[in-house]
Design an enzyme around this catalytic site. Structure first.
Site, short mmCIF file in Angstrom:
data_model
loop_
_atom_site.label_atom_id
_atom_site.label_comp_id
_atom_site.label_asym_id
_atom_site.label_seq_id
_atom_site.Cartn_x
_atom_site.Cartn_y
_atom_site.Cartn_z
N ALA A 125 0.85 -1.21 0.00
CA ALA A 125 0.00 0.00 0.00
C ALA A 125 0.87 1.24 0.00
O ALA A 125 1.92 1.28 0.64
CB ALA A 125 -0.92 0.00 1.22
N GLY A 174 6.36 5.85 -8.23
CA GLY A 174 7.30 4.74 -8.27
C GLY A 174 7.61 4.13 -6.91
O GLY A 174 8.52 3.31 -6.79
N ASN A 184 -8.74 -5.02 -9.24
CA ASN A 184 -7.76 -3.98 -8.93
C ASN A 184 -6.78 -3.89 -10.10
O ASN A 184 -5.64 -4.35 -10.03
CB ASN A 184 -7.03 -4.35 -7.63
N GLY A 236 -5.12 -1.48 -11.38
CA GLY A 236 -3.90 -0.70 -11.14
C GLY A 236 -2.81 -1.58 -10.54
O GLY A 236 -1.67 -1.60 -11.02
N TYR A 260 2.12 -5.17 -10.90
CA TYR A 260 2.87 -6.43 -10.78
C TYR A 260 3.29 -6.96 -12.15
O TYR A 260 4.40 -7.46 -12.31
CB TYR A 260 2.05 -7.47 -10.01
C1 LIG Z 1 -0.27 -8.19 -2.99
C2 LIG Z 1 -1.07 -6.95 -2.59
O1 LIG Z 1 -0.94 -6.46 -1.51
S1 LIG Z 1 -2.17 -6.25 -3.71
C3 LIG Z 1 -2.71 -4.76 -2.96
C4 LIG Z 1 -2.32 -3.54 -3.70
N1 LIG Z 1 -2.66 -2.40 -2.85
C5 LIG Z 1 -3.76 -1.62 -3.00
O2 LIG Z 1 -4.59 -1.83 -3.88
C6 LIG Z 1 -3.97 -0.51 -1.99
C7 LIG Z 1 -4.38 0.78 -2.65
N2 LIG Z 1 -3.46 1.14 -3.76
C8 LIG Z 1 -2.19 1.52 -3.53
O3 LIG Z 1 -1.73 1.58 -2.40
C9 LIG Z 1 -1.34 1.91 -4.74
O4 LIG Z 1 -2.19 2.43 -5.73
C10 LIG Z 1 -0.52 0.74 -5.34
C11 LIG Z 1 0.23 0.00 -4.23
C12 LIG Z 1 -1.43 -0.27 -6.04
C13 LIG Z 1 0.46 1.32 -6.38
O5 LIG Z 1 1.40 2.15 -5.70
P1 LIG Z 1 2.20 3.30 -6.48
O6 LIG Z 1 3.34 3.73 -5.63
O7 LIG Z 1 1.27 4.35 -6.92
O8 LIG Z 1 2.73 2.50 -7.75
P2 LIG Z 1 3.95 2.96 -8.68
O9 LIG Z 1 4.01 4.46 -8.74
O10 LIG Z 1 5.20 2.26 -8.26
O11 LIG Z 1 3.45 2.42 -10.09
C14 LIG Z 1 4.27 1.68 -10.96
C15 LIG Z 1 3.47 1.31 -12.19
O12 LIG Z 1 2.34 0.49 -11.82
C16 LIG Z 1 1.19 0.84 -12.63
N3 LIG Z 1 0.16 1.43 -11.78
C17 LIG Z 1 0.24 1.73 -10.46
N4 LIG Z 1 -0.93 2.22 -10.02
C18 LIG Z 1 -1.77 2.25 -11.09
C19 LIG Z 1 -3.11 2.66 -11.27
N5 LIG Z 1 -3.86 3.12 -10.25
N6 LIG Z 1 -3.65 2.53 -12.50
C20 LIG Z 1 -2.95 2.05 -13.55
N7 LIG Z 1 -1.64 1.65 -13.42
C21 LIG Z 1 -1.07 1.74 -12.23
C22 LIG Z 1 1.69 1.84 -13.65
O13 LIG Z 1 2.17 1.10 -14.76
C23 LIG Z 1 2.85 2.50 -12.90
O14 LIG Z 1 3.80 3.10 -13.74
P3 LIG Z 1 3.54 4.60 -14.28
O15 LIG Z 1 3.15 5.44 -13.12
O16 LIG Z 1 4.89 4.95 -14.86
O17 LIG Z 1 2.45 4.49 -15.30
#
Ligand SMILES: CC(=O)SCCNC(=O)CCNC(=O)[C@H](O)C(C)(C)COP(=O)(O)OP(=O)(O)OC[C@H]1O[C@@H](n2cnc3c(N)ncnc32)[C@H](O)[C@@H]1OP(=O)(O)O
Length: 282
Positions: free
Chosen positions: A199, A208, A237, A239, A244
């Protein structure tokens, strides 16, 4: 409508229950989180600052990061320490259950905190670590109180004055509760690390941070001698699934009828099981 029956925390073998008896509309986590009994809270935006006495010239790390989120770009990914645990609980709850508000949010945050510190028992020979991405700390610390050997839950039992503000979290372990066991003795699979609880606080997303956390988790898994790394990601989800996939994880199709363990979060949540092979640098 779903009912939250009770919140139970196990502390040193004893169970404490808080029966909240609340009905909350459409309670559903945003995606998979670990099987601990966790719910959310959201502290009012100004709660931090108003609870901090005014001290001219002095400012908490969290306030610095909130005031200057973009001008404080240095992000350090490291193992969580005891001093981070409240912010880890905050990051977790505000990301997975953003609908809650005070005072329930506070109770839930506290429950999460106790769950993280005392609610997990790790089988002998398994590893478990919580990683944090912190903002506003100046790199690796050299001055600590405590020791590397001492651990509480997934947290290192040491403190530093150079703390920073937790913007993202990830848990990695080798417990692999959600992988099928091997053979008639149902032995735990070895060499597969498992990621959960990823998260990033909303205002720090798309910078990133999750990518950095995953990279550190992979390094950790390799250091533990793992050959692969796995996770479950909520179907709904996209995003997180994109995150991943972009980091080399592949969706593994589970054969129909296979009796694979399923994350215990909610019966109606569907998950993708994703995996990545870790190539050794040797
Ligand atoms: C195994 C598990 O725990 S799954 C649970 C995942 N956690 C959640 O859903 C909780 C709520 N969401 C979050 O906390 C965040 O949105 C996360 C963890 C999913 C992503 O965290 P971030 O720090 O924003 O990701 P980060 O910036 O490293 O993104 C890397 C790439 O992932 C992809 N990505 C990340 N978030 C998104 C999104 N909302 N929509 C589309 N692509 C996305 C993109 O390709 C992104 O690259 P870009 O920004 O250059 O396009």
């Amino acid at each position: 409508m779903q009912t939250i029956p009770s919140i139970t925390t196990v502390v040193n073998g004893s169970s404490f229950s808080v029966n909240l008896s609340l009905k909350i509309k459409n309670l559903k986590p945003h995606s998979f989180s670990s099987p601990s009994k966790i719910l959310n809270y959201e502290i009012p935006p100004n709660a931090h600052s108003s609870s901090t006495p005014h001290m001219p010239g002095l400012c908490r790390a969290s306030q610095v990061a909130e005031l200057f989120p973009t001008t404080s770009p240095e992000i350090v990914v490291r193992e969580a320490r005891i001093e981070d645990c409240w912010e880890v609980a905050e990051t977790h709850c505000s990301s997975f259950f953003p609908e809650y508000s005070f005072p329930l949010d506070f109770v839930l945050r506290f429950d999460r905190l106790l769950g993280m510190l005392f609610g997990f028992s790790i089988p002998k020979g398994c590893n478990r670590t919580c990683l944090v991405a912190v903002i506003g700390s100046s790199g690796e610390d050299s001055f600590f109180v405590g020791s590397d050997e001492f651990k509480i839950g997934g947290f290192e039992g040491k403190f530093s004055l150079n703390k920073g503000y937790v913007a993202g979290i990830l848990t990695i372990d080798t417990v692999a509760d959600f992988l099928p066991r091997k053979g008639p003795l149902r032995q735990r699979r070895r060499g597969i690390a498992y990621i959960s609880n990823v998260a990033v606080r909303e205002k720090f997303r798309r910078k990133g941070i999750a990518k950095r956390l995953i990279a550190k988790a992979e390094a950790k898994a390799k250091a533990w001698g793992c050959r692969a790394i796995a996770l479950h990601c909520d179907h709904s989800n996209p995003g997180a699934t994109k995150l991943y996939s972009s980091q080399g994880f592949k969706i593994i199709k589970i054969p129909s009828g296979a009796n694979w363990p399923h994350p215990r979060i909610s019966a109606d949540v569907q998950f993708n099981f994703m995996m990545k092979l870790l190539h050794s640098s040797r």
